[in-house]
Design an enzyme around this catalytic site. Structure first.
Site, PDB file in Angstrom:
ATOM      1  CG  HIS A  43     -62.380  22.039 -33.066  1.00 49.11           C
ATOM      2  ND1 HIS A  43     -62.379  23.401 -33.010  1.00 49.11           N
ATOM      3  CD2 HIS A  43     -63.878  21.654 -33.281  1.00 49.11           C
ATOM      4  CE1 HIS A  43     -63.553  23.672 -32.884  1.00 49.11           C
ATOM      5  NE2 HIS A  43     -64.474  22.573 -33.190  1.00 49.11           N
ATOM      6  CG  MET A  72     -70.000  22.828 -48.138  1.00 43.68           C
ATOM      7  SD  MET A  72     -71.908  22.713 -47.379  1.00 43.68           S
ATOM      8  CE  MET A  72     -72.294  24.438 -47.411  1.00 43.68           C
ATOM      9  CG  ASN A 113     -66.508  18.363 -28.378  1.00 42.97           C
ATOM     10  OD1 ASN A 113     -65.624  19.553 -28.674  1.00 42.97           O
ATOM     11  ND2 ASN A 113     -67.727  18.620 -28.741  1.00 42.97           N
ATOM     12  N   PRO A 162     -60.896  19.825 -39.996  1.00 45.55           N
ATOM     13  CG  PRO A 162     -62.951  19.355 -39.150  1.00 45.55           C
ATOM     14  CD  PRO A 162     -61.466  19.289 -38.989  1.00 45.55           C
ATOM     15  CB  ALA A 168     -62.471  27.072 -40.204  1.00 41.15           C
TER      16      ALA A 168
END
Lengths: 478, 136
Positions: free
Chosen positions: A401, A378, A327, A375, A403
């Protein structure tokens, strides 16, 4: 409001919404047909069309395959504006200035860590404050905070919170030039001071992972990665300091836009000329907040090192692979239509992805390209990529950046309870600790798009190349 | 009275009240209860709160941002709010509460900011209504 738009594609990966109405340029979306169907379900494409109305926009309004609805700008959006005559939009950076990701490698293997995983997760949960409890953070006084705002991760390293090489392996060396702490309000400083070295909540997390597969031997070697190795991914930003900076400047934008005669379809897109007094003040404050975020991730890594030493002994070493922000608005130079142009690249939920040879990449990685850390959700997977030439030609050196969310937080919680989700993850070999009960439910794997498909799109489009797929073992959430 | 609204990445609320002043009080309480478990908060002290804006929308965003600052920056937990004066461009009032005690006032979500996304403040035949989305 939802509106009608046309989507054209010649290759099934780049979709164009032609310029219409107030738009000053086209929208280009990078997606697969399946991802596009998800993307169409919320307002993200309408938001990308609104971004195309920004004065001084250069090239297209870009949308990455993980795009989802944000505020003003879509999350997963990239827009470059002319540095002399264009605008800067605080909404194009977002409230969490320099939210980003840091990847750390250990010298341990999955087999070595697995038997002590629960103990390690508990230790990290104790040592790395999430910032809701009001203690455990890196204590700095007002004068030191001002220094942090100028020096970023470098201040942390110089003051005992890291190794000398840590700052070198962060984007921009862990500190942007021309940060101006005087433009950061006392309120922002007050919010930020007790939060340095804390994780935050929402989608922020710390994940203990292992390398599952390697897709590029040379790049993986340069990053010291091998199959089975344990790594840690840290996802956090500038905490209350950055949130307050954005809030403060958004409040000033309304009157300033009247002064500069700018009208926009969405108030959250509020912007001012880059070269105006207000634009320069915001950029000075934004850079200071970005530096705070790099210092914050460095602080978290310092606490993490302590946890690993406690569990695995004094010899347990953690080394920084790289740290990227997603960002930010940065002054960069690109060739556009055969001419070199100075632009301000707004990356809102997008990662810089410089190709091999770029002089801003640390020497250790210069031959392979800048590490890009993505990333996933989880319980699924995360990816390490390297930037590729396509990003320089098409996307102002940017890729996705993450999913990208699929379900709203409220929808994710419906009909589920935290204990069941925790148990299900444990059956998959993933230990979770969360400060808040909602933290687990809102970030369930089903709430996100398929990270592998997102990665496939940017890989096939030539924006970045796959290096390694990482699988989670332990998750610490705010 | 308020209810939660869905947003892909974040959270919002719809507040209803008879008057504009009550609407601002209700909205502030919605913000507090999204961030913290409010059951144990006691009205021990009074804190003055003020905000200005160009219209009802920016006034509400700036008012809630002020409340958020006191919650996050000054570590306060609010039991309730009272708006004493409200015009088209200014609001002043007070929050009754106490210093935040993480053990008694457990965190639910860390609210980053108050946004203009699909913001709505309107007077209807049934009273005032506001819709606000928070970045979390």
């Amino acid at each position: 409001m939802p509106r009608y738009y046309q989507l054209e594609s010649s290759d099934g990966i780049r979709y164009r919404i032609p310029r219409e109405g107030q738009m000053r340029t086209d929208v280009v979306v990078y997606a697969s047909a399946a991802l596009l169907e998800h993307i169409k379900l919320d307002l993200s494409l309408e938001q990308a069309m609104n971004v195309a109305t920004l004065p001084g926009i250069v090239g297209s309004s870009l949308a990455m395959p993980d795009i989802h609805q944000g505020y003003g700008f879509p999350i997963g959006g990239v827009a470059a504006t002319d540095f002399e005559h264009g605008v800067v939009s605080p909404g194009g950076v977002g409230f969490d200035i320099n939210c980003g990701v840091r990847l750390v490698r250990s010298g341990l293997t999955e087999q070595e860590v697995r038997p002590r995983l629960a103990e390690l997760v508990e230790q990290v949960f104790q040592d790395v404050p999430c910032g809701t409890g009001g203690s455990g953070f890196v204590g700095v006084d007002q004068k030191q905070l001002e220094q942090v705002l100028v020096l970023g991760a470098r201040w942390m390293v110089e003051n005992g919170y890291g190794d000398r090489r840590d700052a070198e392996f962060a984007e921009a060396g862990g500190a942007l030039d021309d940060a101006d702490p005087r433009q950061v309000s006392e309120k922002a400083k007050k919010r930020g001071r007790p939060q340095l070295g804390t994780l935050g909540s929402g989608n922020h997390f710390l994940e203990i992972q292992y390398v599952e597969t390697i897709h590029d031997d040379k790049a993986a070697r340069a990053m010291g990665l091998q199959v089975g190795q344990v790594v840690v991914l840290i996802h956090s930003g500038s905490r209350g300091l950055g949130h307050q900076v954005c809030t403060d400047y958004l409040a000033q934008m309304g009157p300033a836009m009247k002064k500069y005669n700018i009208t926009l379809p969405d108030r959250q897109l509020a912007c001012v000329p880059i070269q105006s007094e207000e634009g320069q003040a915001y950029l000075g404050a934004m850079r200071a907040a970005a530096n705070f975020a790099w210092a914050n991730r460095q602080g978290i890594m310092h606490f993490l090192r302590r946890s690993f030493r406690k569990v695995f002994g004094a010899g347990a070493r953690l080394e920084l692979i790289y740290d990227v922000c997603h960002n930010i608005a940065k002054h960069e130079r690109y060739e556009v239509d055969g001419k070199k142009r100075d632009v301000l690249v707004h990356r809102k939920g997008a990662t810089r992805a410089y190709p091999p040879g770029h002089r801003e990449i640390p020497l250790a990685y210069r031959e392979v390209g800048q590490p890009v850390l993505i990333p996933g959700s989880m319980g699924t997977a995360s990816w390490v990529l390297v930037g590729a030439e396509g990003a320089m030609r098409e996307t102002f050196g940017s890729v996705c950046h993450g999913a990208g969310r699929l379900l709203s937080r409220t929808a994710a919680k419906k009909g589920r309870n935290a204990q069941e989700v925790k148990k299900k993850l444990e059956e998959m070999g993933i230990v979770v600790r969360s400060e808040t009960r909602d933290g687990i439910l809102e970030e369930i794997p089903e709430a996100y798009k398929d990270v592998d498909e997102v990665i496939e799109v940017v890989h096939r489009a030539g924006l970045a190349r796959k290096v390694a797929r990482l699988r989670p073992m332990g998750v610490i959430k705010g | 009275m308020f209810e939660l609204l869905e947003h892909t990445a974040d959270i919002g609320f719809r507040a209803r009240a008879r008057t504009l002043a009550e609407l601002f009080e209700t909205a502030a309480m919605a913000l507090e209860s999204i961030a913290v478990e409010t059951e144990a908060i006691e009205p021990r002290q009074e804190y003055r709160l003020e905000a200005t804006g160009e219209d009802h929308e920016s006034l509400l965003v700036n008012w809630l941002s002020e409340v958020l600052y006191w919650m996050d920056g000054e570590q306060l937990a609010f039991h309730h709010f009272r708006v004493t004066e409200i015009t088209a461009t200014g609001v002043s009032g007070r929050g009754m509460g106490e210093r935040r005690d993480p053990a008694r006032h457990r965190a639910k979500l860390i609210v980053k900011a108050v946004t203009y996304h699909q913001l709505r403040v309107a007077e209807t035949p049934e009273g005032w209504v506001a819709e606000v989305y928070l970045d979390i």
